[in-house]
Structures are given as structure tokens and as C-alpha cells.
Design a protein around this motif. Structure first.
Motif, PDB file in Angstrom:
ATOM      1  N   LEU A  47       0.906  -1.143   0.000  1.00 51.07           N
ATOM      2  CA  LEU A  47       0.000   0.000   0.000  1.00 51.07           C
ATOM      3  C   LEU A  47       0.939   1.185   0.000  1.00 51.07           C
ATOM      4  N   ARG A  48       0.839   2.039  -0.992  1.00 47.89           N
ATOM      5  CA  ARG A  48       1.788   3.140  -1.086  1.00 47.89           C
ATOM      6  C   ARG A  48       1.101   4.380  -1.632  1.00 47.89           C
ATOM      7  N   GLY A  49       1.683   5.527  -1.314  1.00 44.23           N
ATOM      8  CA  GLY A  49       1.094   6.753  -1.804  1.00 44.23           C
ATOM      9  C   GLY A  49       1.855   7.990  -1.406  1.00 44.23           C
ATOM     10  N   VAL A  50       1.284   9.119  -1.768  1.00 49.88           N
ATOM     11  CA  VAL A  50       1.855  10.428  -1.488  1.00 49.88           C
ATOM     12  C   VAL A  50       0.866  11.174  -0.601  1.00 49.88           C
ATOM     13  N   VAL A  51       1.380  11.731   0.497  1.00 46.80           N
ATOM     14  CA  VAL A  51       0.549  12.435   1.482  1.00 46.80           C
ATOM     15  C   VAL A  51       1.096  13.851   1.637  1.00 46.80           C
ATOM     16  N   SER A  52       0.220  14.837   1.572  1.00 47.88           N
ATOM     17  CA  SER A  52       0.639  16.231   1.716  1.00 47.88           C
ATOM     18  C   SER A  52       1.061  16.513   3.145  1.00 47.88           C
ATOM     19  N   SER A  53       2.038  17.400   3.280  1.00 44.89           N
ATOM     20  CA  SER A  53       2.470  17.839   4.602  1.00 44.89           C
ATOM     21  C   SER A  53       1.390  18.719   5.212  1.00 44.89           C
ATOM     22  N   GLY A  54       1.197  18.588   6.499  1.00 45.06           N
ATOM     23  CA  GLY A  54       0.233  19.439   7.181  1.00 45.06           C
ATOM     24  C   GLY A  54       0.770  20.824   7.472  1.00 45.06           C
ATOM     25  N   SER A  55       2.102  20.990   7.405  1.00 40.95           N
ATOM     26  CA  SER A  55       2.693  22.265   7.802  1.00 40.95           C
ATOM     27  C   SER A  55       3.369  23.030   6.670  1.00 40.95           C
ATOM     28  N   ASP A  56       3.700  22.377   5.566  1.00 38.14           N
ATOM     29  CA  ASP A  56       4.425  23.033   4.480  1.00 38.14           C
ATOM     30  C   ASP A  56       3.779  22.637   3.156  1.00 38.14           C
ATOM     31  N   ILE A  57       3.177  23.596   2.477  1.00 30.65           N
ATOM     32  CA  ILE A  57       2.468  23.310   1.229  1.00 30.65           C
ATOM     33  C   ILE A  57       3.396  22.778   0.137  1.00 30.65           C
ATOM     34  N   VAL A  62       6.186  10.475   1.090  1.00 31.69           N
ATOM     35  CA  VAL A  62       5.989   9.228   0.379  1.00 31.69           C
ATOM     36  C   VAL A  62       5.919   8.141   1.449  1.00 31.69           C
ATOM     37  N   SER A  63       4.790   7.452   1.506  1.00 29.39           N
ATOM     38  CA  SER A  63       4.540   6.483   2.568  1.00 29.39           C
ATOM     39  C   SER A  63       4.176   5.131   1.973  1.00 29.39           C
ATOM     40  N   SER A  64       4.564   4.055   2.673  1.00 33.52           N
ATOM     41  CA  SER A  64       4.198   2.725   2.189  1.00 33.52           C
ATOM     42  C   SER A  64       4.156   1.712   3.324  1.00 33.52           C
ATOM     43  N   ILE A  65       3.344   0.671   3.103  1.00 37.97           N
ATOM     44  CA  ILE A  65       3.234  -0.469   4.015  1.00 37.97           C
ATOM     45  C   ILE A  65       3.335  -1.720   3.153  1.00 37.97           C
ATOM     46  N   VAL A  66       4.252  -2.609   3.500  1.00 32.12           N
ATOM     47  CA  VAL A  66       4.477  -3.827   2.723  1.00 32.12           C
ATOM     48  C   VAL A  66       3.423  -4.872   3.074  1.00 32.12           C
ATOM     49  N   ALA A  67       2.863  -5.497   2.059  1.00 33.88           N
ATOM     50  CA  ALA A  67       1.889  -6.568   2.270  1.00 33.88           C
ATOM     51  C   ALA A  67       2.587  -7.769   2.907  1.00 33.88           C
ATOM     52  N   HIS A  70       4.120  -6.138   6.752  1.00 38.78           N
ATOM     53  CA  HIS A  70       3.606  -4.882   7.298  1.00 38.78           C
ATOM     54  C   HIS A  70       4.711  -3.910   7.675  1.00 38.78           C
ATOM     55  N   GLU A  71       5.913  -4.097   7.123  1.00 29.56           N
ATOM     56  CA  GLU A  71       6.958  -3.099   7.337  1.00 29.56           C
ATOM     57  C   GLU A  71       6.461  -1.784   6.754  1.00 29.56           C
ATOM     58  N   TYR A  72       6.768  -0.675   7.425  1.00 29.22           N
ATOM     59  CA  TYR A  72       6.260   0.611   6.994  1.00 29.22           C
ATOM     60  C   TYR A  72       7.391   1.616   6.894  1.00 29.22           C
ATOM     61  N   SER A  73       7.166   2.618   6.033  1.00 29.51           N
ATOM     62  CA  SER A  73       8.151   3.673   5.857  1.00 29.51           C
ATOM     63  C   SER A  73       7.444   4.957   5.464  1.00 29.51           C
ATOM     64  N   CYS A  74       8.084   6.062   5.780  1.00 32.08           N
ATOM     65  CA  CYS A  74       7.539   7.368   5.447  1.00 32.08           C
ATOM     66  C   CYS A  74       8.690   8.370   5.433  1.00 32.08           C
ATOM     67  N   GLY A  75       8.723   9.177   4.404  1.00 29.14           N
ATOM     68  CA  GLY A  75       9.738  10.224   4.302  1.00 29.14           C
ATOM     69  C   GLY A  75       9.347  11.211   3.229  1.00 29.14           C
ATOM     70  N   THR A  76      10.062  12.311   3.160  1.00 29.60           N
ATOM     71  CA  THR A  76       9.750  13.326   2.160  1.00 29.60           C
ATOM     72  C   THR A  76      10.170  12.840   0.785  1.00 29.60           C
ATOM     73  N   ASN A  77       9.699  13.566  -0.228  1.00 22.49           N
ATOM     74  CA  ASN A  77      10.046  13.201  -1.600  1.00 22.49           C
ATOM     75  C   ASN A  77      11.536  13.369  -1.886  1.00 22.49           C
ATOM     76  N   ASN A  78      12.273  14.068  -1.022  1.00 23.52           N
ATOM     77  CA  ASN A  78      13.729  14.161  -1.186  1.00 23.52           C
ATOM     78  C   ASN A  78      14.467  13.314  -0.133  1.00 23.52           C
ATOM     79  N   ASN A  79      13.803  12.244   0.310  1.00 24.81           N
ATOM     80  CA  ASN A  79      14.380  11.195   1.167  1.00 24.81           C
ATOM     81  C   ASN A  79      14.756  11.617   2.579  1.00 24.81           C
ATOM     82  N   ARG A 131      -4.526  -4.145  13.029  1.00 31.94           N
ATOM     83  CA  ARG A 131      -4.060  -5.493  12.696  1.00 31.94           C
ATOM     84  C   ARG A 131      -2.652  -5.516  12.079  1.00 31.94           C
ATOM     85  N   LEU A 132      -2.058  -4.368  11.879  1.00 33.64           N
ATOM     86  CA  LEU A 132      -0.702  -4.314  11.322  1.00 33.64           C
ATOM     87  C   LEU A 132       0.312  -4.708  12.387  1.00 33.64           C
TER      88      LEU A 132
END
Length: 177
Positions: A47-57, A62-67, A70-79, A131-132
Motif C-alpha cells: 500500500l503506497r502513496g503520497v501524502v501532503s504535509s500538514g505544515s508546508d504546502i 511518500v509512505s508505504s506499508i508492505v503486504a 507490514h513493514e512501513y516507511s515514510c519520508g519526504t520526496n527528497n528522502n 491489525r498491522l
């Protein structure tokens, strides 16, 4: 089934649709806020996608959860890593991603895709999140973000009357901004 009707339906429209290979676009389960989560998909075992920052327009995450794991990760588009992500749980971006996925695909489909325990009973985003069982993992942001940018390119296409299967994440007609 093509956009022109059931497979095997007579008429030139049905034959023409099958010949072009246009598939039916599955509408979202519920309308969702594109401003907050402009891109969500179930692809490449995540499950992966792009989520807008709440503080900086100007910033997105970039966030993802492995099927399965259920390993998960989240970071900005510049890593740069997400400051809200801990080894103990999901950050707000990942929770927003699961919320958007459940609105787009339905809780049962998301739970089955992620292979969570009790997937048949998971109907809400909270059900899926509870359940994750995964841990924080290294972010593979480039492929997710390039997929998002590729999909944005479709917005520059001229208007067409036929569905574009790659745009099934974009809710037609009932968008909530």
C-alpha cells in the motif's frame, strides 16, 4: 467487460471497445480528500502513496506499508525521514494513507491486500491499522514518487470520453477537496 457493455454483446461499440482493450474503471468506495492524499495505490506488494504535509504546502511525504510483513516507511520526496515515524507505530501520514486507501478501495480489499490477520472482519481504517504487525523499514520513495508524477502527466492529456484505467485512483465526479 469493456466500457461498451458486457463481453459478447453485439454491435460495433462492444467490438470496438474489446479491440482497444479498454477496461472498466472501478469507482471509489467513498469520495476522498485529494488535497491531503493525492495518490494512493495497491501495487508492487505495498500500500503506497503520497501524502501532503500538514505544515508546508511545498512538501509531500511518500509512505508505504508492505503486504504480509507490514513493514512501513515514510519520508519526504527528497528522502528525509518523517519526524513522526517511530519504531512503536505509524505516523500521521501513514494513517492518512490507510484512511484514503479504505475510502478508495474499501476496508476488506485493503486488509486482504496487506494480508492482515482477520482481514474478512476489517472494514474501517482503524480495523486495518490495529491489525498491522510490522516495523519501520527503509523507504523506497523513488518508485512511489515517480509513479505519482507519471499519473500527474495524465492530467495534461486532452479530454477523452473513455476511461483511463491508470487513473482509477482519481475519483470521478465526487472529489472532496
Amino acid at each position: 467487460m469493456g466500457a461498451g457493455g458486457a463481453v459478447g454483446a453485439g454491435g460495433a461499440q462492444g467490438r470496438d471497445t474489446r479491440r482497444r482493450g479498454v477496461g472498466r474503471v472501478v469507482p471509489p468506495v467513498e469520495p476522498r480528500a485529494l488535497a491531503k492524499v493525492p495518490f494512493v495505490e495497491l501495487a508492487d506488494g505495498r500500500l503506497r502513496g503520497v501524502v501532503s504535509s500538514g505544515s508546508d504546502i511545498g512538501r509531500v511525504y511518500v509512505s508505504s506499508i508492505v503486504a504480509g510483513t507490514h513493514e512501513y516507511s515514510c519520508g519526504t520526496n527528497n528522502n528525509r525521514p518523517c519526524g513522526g515515524l517511530t519504531s512503536a507505530g505509524l505516523c500521521n501520514h501513514l494513517r492518512a494513507l490507510v484512511d484514503a486507501a479504505v475510502l478508495q478501495y474499501g476496508g476488506g480489499r485493503v486488509a486482504r491486500y496487506l494480508r492482515v490477520d482477520g482481514a474478512e472482519d476489517a472494514m474501517s481504517a482503524d480495523d486495518v491499522v490495529s491489525r498491522l504487525r510490522g516495523q519501520r523499514a527503509r523507504l523506497e520513495a523513488a518508485s512511489v514518487f515517480s509513479g505519482f508524477l507519471r499519473h500527474l502527466g495524465y492530467l495534461e492529456l486532452p479530454d477523452v470520453a473513455l476511461p483511463v484505467p491508470e487513473l482509477d485512483w482519481f475519483p470521478a465526479g465526487r472529489a472532496v477537496l
